[in-house]
Design a protein around this motif. Structure first.
Motif, PDB file in Angstrom:
ATOM      1  N   UNK A 155      -6.246  12.175   0.113  1.00 20.88           N
ATOM      2  CA  UNK A 155      -6.497  10.972  -0.690  1.00 20.88           C
ATOM      3  C   UNK A 155      -7.998  10.631  -0.722  1.00 20.88           C
ATOM      4  N   UNK A 178       1.586   6.933  -6.631  1.00 25.22           N
ATOM      5  CA  UNK A 178       0.419   7.740  -6.991  1.00 25.22           C
ATOM      6  C   UNK A 178       0.653   9.233  -6.754  1.00 25.22           C
ATOM      7  N   UNK A 179       1.307   9.583  -5.629  1.00 30.23           N
ATOM      8  CA  UNK A 179       1.498  11.015  -5.330  1.00 30.23           C
ATOM      9  C   UNK A 179       2.842  11.554  -5.834  1.00 30.23           C
ATOM     10  N   UNK A 204       2.258   1.743  -3.462  1.00 26.82           N
ATOM     11  CA  UNK A 204       1.242   2.236  -4.412  1.00 26.82           C
ATOM     12  C   UNK A 204       0.944   3.708  -4.161  1.00 26.82           C
ATOM     13  N   UNK A 205       0.814   4.045  -2.869  1.00 27.20           N
ATOM     14  CA  UNK A 205       0.541   5.443  -2.506  1.00 27.20           C
ATOM     15  C   UNK A 205       1.659   6.346  -3.015  1.00 27.20           C
ATOM     16  N   UNK A 230      -8.051   8.041  -3.731  1.00 28.96           N
ATOM     17  CA  UNK A 230      -7.516   8.272  -5.090  1.00 28.96           C
ATOM     18  C   UNK A 230      -6.336   7.345  -5.326  1.00 28.96           C
ATOM     19  N   UNK A 231      -5.483   7.183  -4.278  1.00 29.23           N
ATOM     20  CA  UNK A 231      -4.272   6.381  -4.425  1.00 29.23           C
ATOM     21  C   UNK A 231      -4.405   4.965  -3.870  1.00 29.23           C
ATOM     22  N   UNK A 232      -4.858   4.845  -2.645  1.00 28.18           N
ATOM     23  CA  UNK A 232      -4.930   3.530  -1.998  1.00 28.18           C
ATOM     24  C   UNK A 232      -6.156   3.426  -1.103  1.00 28.18           C
ATOM     25  N   UNK A 233      -6.435   2.207  -0.629  1.00 24.91           N
ATOM     26  CA  UNK A 233      -7.498   2.007   0.350  1.00 24.91           C
ATOM     27  C   UNK A 233      -7.058   2.636   1.666  1.00 24.91           C
ATOM     28  N   UNK A 272       0.837  -1.212   0.000  1.00 29.20           N
ATOM     29  CA  UNK A 272       0.000   0.000   0.000  1.00 29.20           C
ATOM     30  C   UNK A 272       0.866   1.254   0.000  1.00 29.20           C
TER      31      UNK A 272
END
Lengths: 268, 268
Positions: B159, A185-186, A181-182, B114-117, A178
């Motif tokens: 997020x 994404x940012x 992925x985060x 937007x990015x992760x759970x 996670x």
């Protein structure tokens, strides 16, 4: 021919590959395992028991570890020994990045953010871009760096956007899926113990041979003294004089011994 | 008239204010201190020594604490006993906010950011606005919630911006000045143990009398069982039946005793 006597009395030909695998399962890297197998093969005798063979191998492993190979062996544990605080790790990371061509501007500097003062572990510059590095240090095994450090690093970057072009999180542990992925994404760059492939912390270190002083097997107290004095790599240590170390309070013999090993390793 | 004999033999008139101040310094709140002073004044005799008087007061304090007053006394420690994990604290915070007119939508729900759970401790609605609450629980004293939780809460909010209008950080500890300034700067609402004035966590609790079950002096194991079953306030407990508690594995007598105390406190 060397034959090994198994626990049930049967004899079996000595198998170097099998011993190598056992050693690697015990944590030795390939190179160290090869060296141990080589030495054991030269000492073993026909009819040796499995148990004796194993003891001989482990004894050899330990004796090798006590010397130069130790610096390369169990690097992960050596880095954890830089703790308990994260500051020596920050300095260590700065040294590694410097060796890779980054220009280190500050270590542990406080910047005035839009909202509050923010301490940045390592501030650096590369190809005209300013990078803010957050070093996340853990001093125990089995820990993952999770979403939270990734999130607060990104929030810190937002607060310091006027100074930096990019945030970067570097950790000595693994990192959760996670968090990765985060980060992607940012737009947060992430380097962890064994990733990303080809540019992991382990690989960055191995590529330059910049091992931490905590990889040395010297007296615990002396190593602590070096770390506290800001001498975090074996390479830095190798360029100190005996007198400088004595000034830190190290006994003359200890200083001499540590320098000898450090210089031998650094010449390799 | 009651006179107190000081350590040097001199006699001095009994001073209720002085005793009250001593008790409050020892951690009693005003109400409890008053009650103790009242009781001690009725038991003390002329010529009592300072030491005897103090022992009498402390004994009375302890005996009162063992009963109903305990729920209001040392609330901070009782909340810390909700740990070791933060989940009961989230439930507790949800109960308190509910009592204050917030509509609780979820506790511990996972939202697709937007990015992760992202797991949100408490999701609530008030006046048409959706609020994302991060509950920061610490189970030891002397800890401050610092900049990092404020930063990752804000990053989580970024997020999840499509679901929420406002982020809110609630902690059972104190909070650093930097974290407060940061929060104000980015628009993160913050509630901590004794602030902001007039709306601190302590005041939110006191206003509704929603004390945690861990304020009860029942058997440690029984209280744990209640917390694990999600019964976090004395008020909730008071509305359970003896049979429901027995079904959780509590012995009949324990269940009866706990219910009696819980109901007495909740009626106050």
């Amino acid at each position: 021919m060397i034959r090994v006597r198994k626990w049930d009395g049967r004899l079996q030909e000595f198998d170097p590959d099998k011993l190598r695998r056992t050693l690697m399962r015990a944590g030795a890297d390939r190179e160290l395992a090869d060296e141990v197998v080589h030495r054991v093969a030269s000492m073993a005798y026909d009819g040796i028991t499995t148990r004796e063979l194993l003891e001989m191998a482990l004894e050899t492993l330990r004796s090798l570890e006590r010397h130069d190979a130790a610096a390369r062996y169990d690097l992960k544990r050596a880095i954890m020994r830089l703790g308990p605080t994260g500051y020596p790790f920050e300095r260590y990371v700065a040294k590694i990045l410097e060796a890779h061509g980054y220009r280190v501007l500050h270590v542990g500097h406080v910047f005035r953010g839009k909202c509050v003062d923010q301490e940045v572990d390592v501030a650096l510059e590369v190809e005209g871009r300013r990078v803010m590095v957050e070093c996340k240090f853990h001093n125990s095994r089995g820990i993952y760096t999770d979403l939270k450090p990734a999130m607060y690093t990104y929030a810190r970057f937002l607060d310091l956007e006027r100074y930096f072009d990019e945030p970067w999180l570097i950790t000595n542990t693994r990192i959760t899926e996670a968090a990765r992925r985060y980060a992607q994404c940012v737009g947060l760059r992430v380097t962890w113990w064994d990733g990303p492939p080809g540019a992991s912390l382990r690989e960055l270190i191995d590529a330059k041979g910049l091992y931490p002083v905590t990889a040395l097997q010297g007296p615990e107290g002396a190593i602590r003294t070096l770390v506290q004095a800001g001498i975090v790599t074996i390479d830095e240590l190798s360029r100190k004089s005996e007198r400088e170390l004595e000034r830190l309070g190290l006994p003359s013999e200890t200083a001499e011994g540590l320098l000898e090993v450090a210089r031998r390793i650094s010449r390799e």
